[in-house]
Design a protein around this motif. Structure first.
Motif, mmCIF file in Angstrom:
data_model
loop_
_atom_site.group_PDB
_atom_site.id
_atom_site.type_symbol
_atom_site.label_atom_id
_atom_site.label_comp_id
_atom_site.label_asym_id
_atom_site.label_seq_id
_atom_site.Cartn_x
_atom_site.Cartn_y
_atom_site.Cartn_z
ATOM 1 N N ASN A 9 0.863 -1.179 0.000
ATOM 2 C CA ASN A 9 0.000 0.000 0.000
ATOM 3 C C ASN A 9 0.902 1.232 0.000
ATOM 4 O O ASN A 9 1.511 1.560 1.010
ATOM 5 C CB ASN A 9 -0.888 -0.032 1.258
ATOM 6 C CG ASN A 9 -1.716 1.222 1.412
ATOM 7 O OD1 ASN A 9 -1.828 2.026 0.482
ATOM 8 N ND2 ASN A 9 -2.304 1.406 2.589
ATOM 9 N N LYS A 11 0.064 4.277 -0.308
ATOM 10 C CA LYS A 11 -0.601 5.452 0.278
ATOM 11 C C LYS A 11 -0.404 6.671 -0.618
ATOM 12 O O LYS A 11 -0.385 6.544 -1.830
ATOM 13 C CB LYS A 11 -0.091 5.685 1.707
ATOM 14 C CG LYS A 11 -0.144 4.414 2.555
ATOM 15 C CD LYS A 11 0.034 4.670 4.008
ATOM 16 C CE LYS A 11 0.074 3.347 4.758
ATOM 17 N NZ LYS A 11 0.016 3.490 6.182
ATOM 18 N N HIS A 95 -9.486 0.924 4.890
ATOM 19 C CA HIS A 95 -8.210 1.089 5.599
ATOM 20 C C HIS A 95 -8.444 1.991 6.815
ATOM 21 O O HIS A 95 -9.269 2.910 6.770
ATOM 22 C CB HIS A 95 -7.175 1.701 4.652
ATOM 23 C CG HIS A 95 -5.788 1.676 5.231
ATOM 24 N ND1 HIS A 95 -5.356 2.590 6.162
ATOM 25 C CD2 HIS A 95 -4.755 0.819 5.031
ATOM 26 C CE1 HIS A 95 -4.104 2.308 6.499
ATOM 27 N NE2 HIS A 95 -3.717 1.232 5.820
ATOM 28 N N GLU A 167 -5.275 -5.455 10.479
ATOM 29 C CA GLU A 167 -4.276 -4.415 10.699
ATOM 30 C C GLU A 167 -4.547 -3.720 12.034
ATOM 31 O O GLU A 167 -5.361 -2.775 12.090
ATOM 32 C CB GLU A 167 -4.330 -3.382 9.574
ATOM 33 C CG GLU A 167 -4.062 -3.956 8.206
ATOM 34 C CD GLU A 167 -3.458 -2.909 7.274
ATOM 35 O OE1 GLU A 167 -2.367 -3.149 6.760
ATOM 36 O OE2 GLU A 167 -4.071 -1.851 7.094
ATOM 37 N N ALA A 171 -0.275 -0.694 15.266
ATOM 38 C CA ALA A 171 0.934 -1.225 14.621
ATOM 39 C C ALA A 171 1.174 -0.604 13.251
ATOM 40 O O ALA A 171 2.175 -0.893 12.602
ATOM 41 C CB ALA A 171 0.815 -2.748 14.492
ATOM 42 N N ILE A 172 0.260 0.254 12.790
ATOM 43 C CA ILE A 172 0.392 0.803 11.433
ATOM 44 C C ILE A 172 1.284 2.031 11.450
ATOM 45 O O ILE A 172 0.974 3.034 12.105
ATOM 46 C CB ILE A 172 -0.989 1.153 10.833
ATOM 47 C CG1 ILE A 172 -1.798 -0.128 10.671
ATOM 48 C CG2 ILE A 172 -0.832 1.853 9.493
ATOM 49 C CD1 ILE A 172 -3.161 0.087 10.081
ATOM 50 N N GLY A 173 2.396 1.924 10.750
ATOM 51 C CA GLY A 173 3.310 3.055 10.600
ATOM 52 C C GLY A 173 3.998 3.467 11.892
ATOM 53 O O GLY A 173 4.581 4.544 11.973
ATOM 54 N N GLY A 211 -1.235 -6.880 8.596
ATOM 55 C CA GLY A 211 -0.603 -5.599 8.262
ATOM 56 C C GLY A 211 -0.297 -4.809 9.510
ATOM 57 O O GLY A 211 -1.087 -4.807 10.468
ATOM 58 N N GLY A 212 0.845 -4.150 9.508
ATOM 59 C CA GLY A 212 1.246 -3.328 10.660
ATOM 60 C C GLY A 212 2.731 -3.458 10.865
ATOM 61 O O GLY A 212 3.191 -4.416 11.499
ATOM 62 N N SER A 213 3.485 -2.519 10.245
ATOM 63 C CA SER A 213 4.945 -2.490 10.390
ATOM 64 C C SER A 213 5.629 -3.798 9.982
ATOM 65 O O SER A 213 6.608 -4.209 10.605
ATOM 66 C CB SER A 213 5.332 -2.074 11.814
ATOM 67 O OG SER A 213 4.856 -0.768 12.076
ATOM 68 N N LEU A 232 -0.175 -7.116 4.198
ATOM 69 C CA LEU A 232 -0.423 -5.813 3.587
ATOM 70 C C LEU A 232 0.653 -4.903 4.171
ATOM 71 O O LEU A 232 0.727 -4.723 5.392
ATOM 72 C CB LEU A 232 -1.831 -5.316 3.928
ATOM 73 C CG LEU A 232 -2.236 -3.953 3.355
ATOM 74 C CD1 LEU A 232 -2.072 -3.894 1.839
ATOM 75 C CD2 LEU A 232 -3.694 -3.635 3.703
ATOM 76 N N GLY A 234 2.850 -1.347 4.288
ATOM 77 C CA GLY A 234 2.859 0.084 3.983
ATOM 78 C C GLY A 234 4.284 0.555 3.727
ATOM 79 O O GLY A 234 4.828 0.404 2.639
ATOM 80 N N GLY A 235 4.912 1.109 4.750
ATOM 81 C CA GLY A 235 6.226 1.743 4.620
ATOM 82 C C GLY A 235 7.261 0.903 3.886
ATOM 83 O O GLY A 235 7.961 1.412 2.995
HETATM 84 C C1 PEP Z 1 -0.775 -0.067 6.096
HETATM 85 O O1 PEP Z 1 -0.918 1.134 6.038
HETATM 86 O O2 PEP Z 1 -1.594 -0.821 5.549
HETATM 87 C C2 PEP Z 1 0.395 -0.569 6.797
HETATM 88 C C3 PEP Z 1 0.371 -1.800 7.210
HETATM 89 O O3 PEP Z 1 1.421 0.319 7.013
HETATM 90 P P1 PEP Z 1 2.863 -0.008 7.671
HETATM 91 O O4 PEP Z 1 3.369 -1.287 7.053
HETATM 92 O O5 PEP Z 1 3.719 1.162 7.330
HETATM 93 O O6 PEP Z 1 2.637 -0.167 9.136
#
Ligand code: PEP
Length: 251
Positions: A9, A11, A95, A167, A171-173, A211-213, A232, A234-235
């Protein structure tokens, strides 16, 4: 047998030029991923160019959101039809950033899922609790509500066609990852909720991503969990080398 998925993702990152550079880095850096589906979700402005480049690639393209109407006077919105026209075959729905900043609810998530399924655009439906909800012992209740209301009215076959991404919002970002045990526990809970509502076949077939870091340093452990069917990301999906390492860690 559930084929794992690694989805990135992006973003609100990457100009068209940067998006092309990133996707070329993944495509040429990993000519074949093995038994795993790989998806990237660029910003809407870059979908068409990225999808054109990926025409003969194993990498699929997703939107990051859609509006449930097919066309009409909805300034600023993008329908599933328009996403498909640009080359997307999947779409992220619900999301936590959309729920938090754009007031999405389980009811709007439900409409979006139905719109995507009607077009055979694969929905990647995000659910997950805040830190306060986890600390209050409400994880099961929160994901149950998100799933039952988000997936309300779907058939068993439709549930099989979608993907759920667990997610945890904390834990997200943030660099904080759920422990393997925390992730596996919630994935099992989600599968039970699906089984109760849509039957065992749907629960066995539906793919549940974490999902989450997620990053190369923790992906192998998370992706080897029995009920985790992919990630999933993100970063770490913004760097081709890191994303490739995560894809390769699917065992
Ligand atoms: C996300 O935004 O779906 C995500 C999991 O972000 P990150 O991996 O950066 O925590």
């Amino acid at each position: 047998m559930r084929t794992p998925i690694i989805a990135g993702n992006w973003k609100m990152h990457n100009t068209i030029a940067a998006a092309l550079e990133l996707v070329k880095g993944i495509h040429y850096g990993l000519p074949w991923p093995g038994e795993v589906e790989v998806i990237v979700a660029p910003p809407t402005t870059a979908i068409s160019k990225v999808a054109d480049f990926l025409q003969d690639s194993y990498i699929q393209v997703a939107g990051q959101d859609l509006f449930w109407e097919e066309s009409g006077a909805y300034t600023g919105e993008i329908s599933g039809t328009l996403l498909q026209d640009a080359g997307a075959s999947a779409v992220i729905i619900g999301h936590s950033e959309r729920r938090q900043y754009f007031h999405e609810t389980d009811a709007t998530v439900n409409k979006k899922i139905k719109a995507a399924l009607a077009l055979q655009l694969m929905p990647i439906v995000c659910v997950g609790e805040t830190l306060a909800e986890r600390e209050a012992g409400q994880v099961t209740e929160v994901v149950r509500t998100q799933i039952l209301e988000g997936l309300a009215g779907l058939t068993t076959a439709e549930v099989t066609d979608l993907v759920i991404a667990y997610e945890p919002i904390w834990a997200i970002g943030t660099g904080k990852t759920a422990t393997p045990q925390q992730a596996e526990d919630v994935h099992v809970i989600i599968r039970h909720i699906i089984a109760e509502q849509f039957g065992n076949d749907a629960a066995d077939a539906v793919r549940i991503l974490y999902g989450g870091s997620v990053k190369p340093a923790n992906s192998k452990e998370l992706l080897s969990l029995p009920n985790v069917d992919g990630a999933l990301v993100g970063g770490a999906s913004l760097k081709a080398a890191d994303f490739i390492e995560i894809i390769k860690s699917v065992s």
